[in-house]
Scaffold this active site. Structure first.
Site, mmCIF file in Angstrom:
data_model
loop_
_atom_site.group_PDB
_atom_site.id
_atom_site.type_symbol
_atom_site.label_atom_id
_atom_site.label_comp_id
_atom_site.label_asym_id
_atom_site.label_seq_id
_atom_site.Cartn_x
_atom_site.Cartn_y
_atom_site.Cartn_z
ATOM 1 N N HIS A 52 0.903 -1.347 -0.141
ATOM 2 C CA HIS A 52 0.017 0.202 0.092
ATOM 3 C C HIS A 52 0.780 1.243 0.153
ATOM 4 O O HIS A 52 0.871 2.003 -0.772
ATOM 5 C CB HIS A 52 -0.919 -0.068 1.131
ATOM 6 C CG HIS A 52 -1.727 1.257 1.614
ATOM 7 N ND1 HIS A 52 -2.454 1.835 0.735
ATOM 8 C CD2 HIS A 52 -1.579 1.999 2.589
ATOM 9 C CE1 HIS A 52 -2.957 3.115 1.030
ATOM 10 N NE2 HIS A 52 -2.450 3.028 2.147
ATOM 11 N N HIS B 28 3.864 6.786 5.310
ATOM 12 C CA HIS B 28 2.571 7.550 5.946
ATOM 13 C C HIS B 28 2.041 6.464 6.975
ATOM 14 O O HIS B 28 1.305 7.184 7.653
ATOM 15 C CB HIS B 28 1.871 7.694 4.684
ATOM 16 C CG HIS B 28 0.857 6.861 4.069
ATOM 17 N ND1 HIS B 28 1.374 6.158 3.310
ATOM 18 C CD2 HIS B 28 -0.449 6.348 4.437
ATOM 19 C CE1 HIS B 28 0.326 5.341 2.862
ATOM 20 N NE2 HIS B 28 -0.568 5.397 3.736
ATOM 21 N N GLU C 257 1.305 5.227 12.496
ATOM 22 C CA GLU C 257 -0.152 5.107 13.051
ATOM 23 C C GLU C 257 -0.250 3.134 13.078
ATOM 24 O O GLU C 257 -0.709 2.684 14.098
ATOM 25 C CB GLU C 257 -1.133 5.484 11.999
ATOM 26 C CG GLU C 257 -2.624 5.437 12.677
ATOM 27 C CD GLU C 257 -3.563 5.369 11.434
ATOM 28 O OE1 GLU C 257 -3.336 5.508 10.160
ATOM 29 O OE2 GLU C 257 -4.585 4.973 11.694
ATOM 30 N N ASP C 258 0.212 2.601 12.339
ATOM 31 C CA ASP C 258 0.082 1.172 12.502
ATOM 32 C C ASP C 258 1.276 0.269 12.853
ATOM 33 O O ASP C 258 1.015 -0.743 13.077
ATOM 34 C CB ASP C 258 -0.207 0.835 10.908
ATOM 35 C CG ASP C 258 -1.645 1.220 10.451
ATOM 36 O OD1 ASP C 258 -2.198 1.889 11.391
ATOM 37 O OD2 ASP C 258 -1.979 1.111 9.216
ATOM 38 N N ASP D 66 -3.348 8.606 -0.894
ATOM 39 C CA ASP D 66 -3.666 7.227 0.083
ATOM 40 C C ASP D 66 -4.930 6.953 -0.170
ATOM 41 O O ASP D 66 -5.244 5.815 -0.313
ATOM 42 C CB ASP D 66 -3.330 7.857 1.462
ATOM 43 C CG ASP D 66 -3.651 6.976 2.499
ATOM 44 O OD1 ASP D 66 -3.657 5.602 2.413
ATOM 45 O OD2 ASP D 66 -4.147 7.252 3.740
ATOM 46 N N ASP E 172 -24.664 16.212 -25.086
ATOM 47 C CA ASP E 172 -23.332 16.107 -25.167
ATOM 48 C C ASP E 172 -22.837 14.955 -24.053
ATOM 49 O O ASP E 172 -22.666 15.530 -23.025
ATOM 50 C CB ASP E 172 -22.825 17.402 -25.119
ATOM 51 C CG ASP E 172 -23.127 18.328 -23.961
ATOM 52 O OD1 ASP E 172 -23.832 17.866 -23.249
ATOM 53 O OD2 ASP E 172 -22.684 19.241 -23.743
HETATM 54 MN MN MN Z 1 -2.747 4.616 4.188
#
Ligand code: MN
Length: 715
Positions: free
Chosen positions: A48, A72, A76-77, A139, A259
């Site tokens: 990712h 990124h 957080e993870d 992201d 159109d």
């Molecule tokens: Mn992410």
């Protein structure tokens, strides 16, 4: 998945000076940190961030952005810290990753998308560095591309959020390409039937042999060449989502939409744009009201192009956009392209300039409304956005406090607020709120606005409410006080006091009611002697002997009982709610004998009986009040002031604060008034319960070898 060398090559293709080593390290770092984590698709998680970095290379972003893209999700993870990122990849990358981590946390807090506009503002406000926003969009784009692997509930939620928040954000900063892709995926997810039927219809038309796009392209190419214009022509069907939106807006069926094809003519310079337009308009019929000149008047997000609608080749209604190649890049890639173009200059501090340039683009808006709309990005620097416990977002000016928040929720919440929980913890009401804080206001019916609040609130609403309350409240106090003072003065002179007598002298004091007179006396604008002489013209004040007499208590016991429940009565002899403050000259403490002095405009000042300042009021007995400490005076803390002399040696200040703390005192202020080679002279304010508490502290200080002198300060 992009391989390591492929990613580096991509970056170097547009930025030969890119930090190759750091890119390589970041790639490996992301792989290692995410380790065995898996995506919903079953792919390794690290695929990712690597794909996100790949998307960022399409925007031609600088290596700090690419590295931040790779990292990124690490903070957080995984167990990665921002400090770790800083030490390995530098300040810039760390700051961007920190911003992204905060955004992710904020995202989780938002309970609903009803307030999409506020949420977009919050994201803009938090993205101090525009690169944070660009990476966030990349992201989201990759998450949308892989949305199909998630469970249906999550798919619907993420698609909704994308349509409400991220697609409009992408448009606002001019990233047309990203906006369209986000919209198409979300549309297919949320309105599957509509999406499928439009796609089927477009396929059907193509199979019917009525796929006119290539035919019209070659005709337009010929038209340009015939007129000596060098141009690149492209064409496409409009996207399903834009067709669907048009159907909704015009309440039309697919067949009624004329159109569904749009063509683009890209040329080298602005003059040629208008030449090409002339060619198109002279050859084909214009459709009225479809011409727009966004070159002379760009859209707020910086978009420039000519738009026109004509009955074109094959007798079909089409839309034609004419622009330069550079305008095209900017239209598709927004600020990122704008930056990429300027990057050639390679000036120092280009990253800061890039942000400035975004603001410049946004400021090009033509009318005041647009200007306002688009300088908001900059204006959000002055705002904070906080959540209610239910997840609603409230926007406030910078430096707002929980009291401002409470008034923003509702006046009644503001009026009765007693405390606040910020992110679940009780915090003082004067705490300055930060972006994304969750604020819960604690209220009590017994509470009312406090003059203290006026010192720290910043919103007009809070200030107005507090001042309104205080004005009404003060007037009540002044009326009560004025009445007391007048009665005393009259009685002191053995003269009859009646309200009737006052009615006759209203105009003497420009008063409309007796209360007005009381208020003026209470506030000190008019003296009680002025009133007495107005009632008894020519009356001469008796001798000073009366002073002693008038110092006797005049307040009845019942006055104390009037105190409302929940309102602390720390001082006896005052009318409940009367404005009162402790004089700064003598800092009275429970245990001290005290007197009250009616001041001009500030209610009653409490002094210790031996305070030197009192001499000034010797000739004005009517201003003296007999007061005493109430039984509950010990409940609060009071400030006592000490004068000290300390030996000037290492640790002596520490010893001082230790001693005071050990005796449960709290230093609220400390001032070094003089300093010599061997001594400090200090003035220290200590929060104590009462006089005995302060005396104990003084005794303890006297015993210390670093203290050569200590006494209570009297002036
Ligand atoms: Mn992410």
């Amino acid at each position: 998945m992009l391989r390591q060398y492929e990613l580096v090559d991509l970056v170097k293709s547009y930025d030969p000076d890119a930090d190759e080593d750091a890119l390589n390290r970041a790639y490996v770092f992301a792989m290692k940190k995410h380790g065995a984590q898996l995506r919903a698709s079953g792919d390794p998680y690290y695929s990712h961030p690597i794909e996100v970095a790949g998307i960022l290379t399409k925007f031609k972003l600088d290596s700090a952005s690419i590295i931040a893209g790779l990292l990124h999700d690490t903070v957080e993870d995984t167990d990665t810290t921002v400090e770790e990122v800083r030490s390995l990849f530098g300040d810039q990358v760390a700051q961007i990753v920190d911003g992204l981590t905060k955004l992710a946390m904020i995202e989780q807090k938002s309970a609903n998308n009803k307030q999409a506009e506020n949420f977009r503002k919050l994201l803009l406000a938090m993205s101090e560095d525009i690169r944070v926003l660009l990476i966030k969009l990349a992201d989201r784009l990759h998450n949308m591309r892989t949305l199909k692997y998630c469970n249906p509930e999550k798919r619907a939620r993420v698609a909704r959020e994308t349509l409400d928040i991220y697609a409009p954000l992408a448009e606002r900063i001019g990233m047309q390409e990203v906006k369209s892709e986000l919209e198409e995926i979300a549309f297919a997810e949320l309105h599957k039937e509509a999406h499928d039927s439009i796609v089927a219809r477009l396929n059907f038309l193509r199979e019917q042999g009525s796929n006119l796009v290539p035919k019209i392209i070659s005709q337009l190419e010929k038209d340009m060449a015939d007129n000596g214009i060098k141009a690149t022509v492209s064409g496409r069907e409009k996207t399903p989502y834009s067709i669907w939106r048009k159907m909704q807006q015009k309440n039309a069926s697919f067949e009624q939409l004329s159109d569904i094809m749009a063509f683009r003519i890209c040329v080298d310079d602005v003059a040629t744009c208008y030449q090409a337009l002339g060619v198109v308009h002279s050859k084909y019929h214009m459709v009225p009201r479809r011409f727009k000149d966004y070159i002379s008047t760009p859209k707020p997000n910086g978009y420039k192009s000519l738009h026109t609608g004509v009955i074109g080749p094959e007798n079909t209604r089409i839309e034609i956009q004419i622009r330069t190649h550079e305008m095209h890049e900017v239209a598709e890639k927004g600020v990122a392209a704008h930056w990429a173009y300027k990057q050639g200059e390679k000036a120092v501090g280009r990253n800061f300039r890039w942000i400035r340039e975004l603001l410049e683009i946004l400021e090009q808006a033509s009318n005041p409304e647009e200007f306002l709309e688009n300088t908001k990005l900059e204006m959000y620097n002055d705002q904070v956005f906080c959540f209610t416990p239910k997840g609603d977002l409230i926007g406030l000016p910078l430096n707002s406090t929980p009291v401002d928040f409470a008034y923003a929720v509702h006046s009644s919440v503001g009026d009765t607020c007693v405390g606040a929980k910020i992110n679940g913890e009780i915090r003082p009401l004067r705490t300055i709120l930060q972006n994304g804080d969750q604020v819960e206001i604690l209220t009590s019916k017994a509470q009312h606005p406090s003059t203290e609040w006026d010192r720290f609130v910043v919103t007009g609403k809070a200030k107005a409410a507090i001042r309104k309350y205080v004005r009404a409240y003060k007037r009540e106090q002044f009326i009560a006080l004025g009445q007391q003072v007048l009665e005393r003065t009259f009685k002191g002179e053995n003269l009859e006091f009646s309200e009737k007598a006052l009615v006759n002298i209203l105009q003497n004091f420009e008063a409309e009611s007796i209360d007005d007179i009381y208020a003026k006396v209470g506030e000190g604008l008019v003296t009680s002697w002025d009133v007495l002489r107005a009632v008894y013209p020519g009356y001469k004040q008796s001798k000073l002997g009366r002073v002693v007499k008038s110092l006797k208590p005049v307040f009845k016991k019942s006055d104390d009982k009037k105190a409302k429940k929940g309102e602390p009565v720390k001082i006896k002899g005052l009318i409940p709610g009367m404005a009162v403050h402790f004089a700064g000259c003598c800092h009275p403490l429970p245990g001290d004998r005290i007197v009250g002095i009616v001041t001009t405009g500030k209610g009653v000042a409490v002094h210790t009986i031996d305070c030197k300042v009192l001499e000034k009021f010797a000739d004005e007995p009517e201003r003296w009040l007999d007061i005493a400490w109430g039984d509950d005076a010990l409940e609060g803390m009071h400030v006592g002031r000490l004068k000290l002399m300390l030996t000037n040696e290492p640790g002596s200040l520490g010893e001082l604060s230790n001693l005071i703390a050990r005796h449960n005192g709290n230093i609220s202020n400390l001032n070094i008034t003089n300093r010599t080679v061997s001594y400090f002279e200090l003035q220290v304010d200590v929060e104590v319960k009462d006089l005995k508490h302060l005396t104990d502290i003084i005794a303890a200080l006297k015993a210390s070898k670093v203290v050569s002198y200590v006494a209570r300060a009297s002036q």
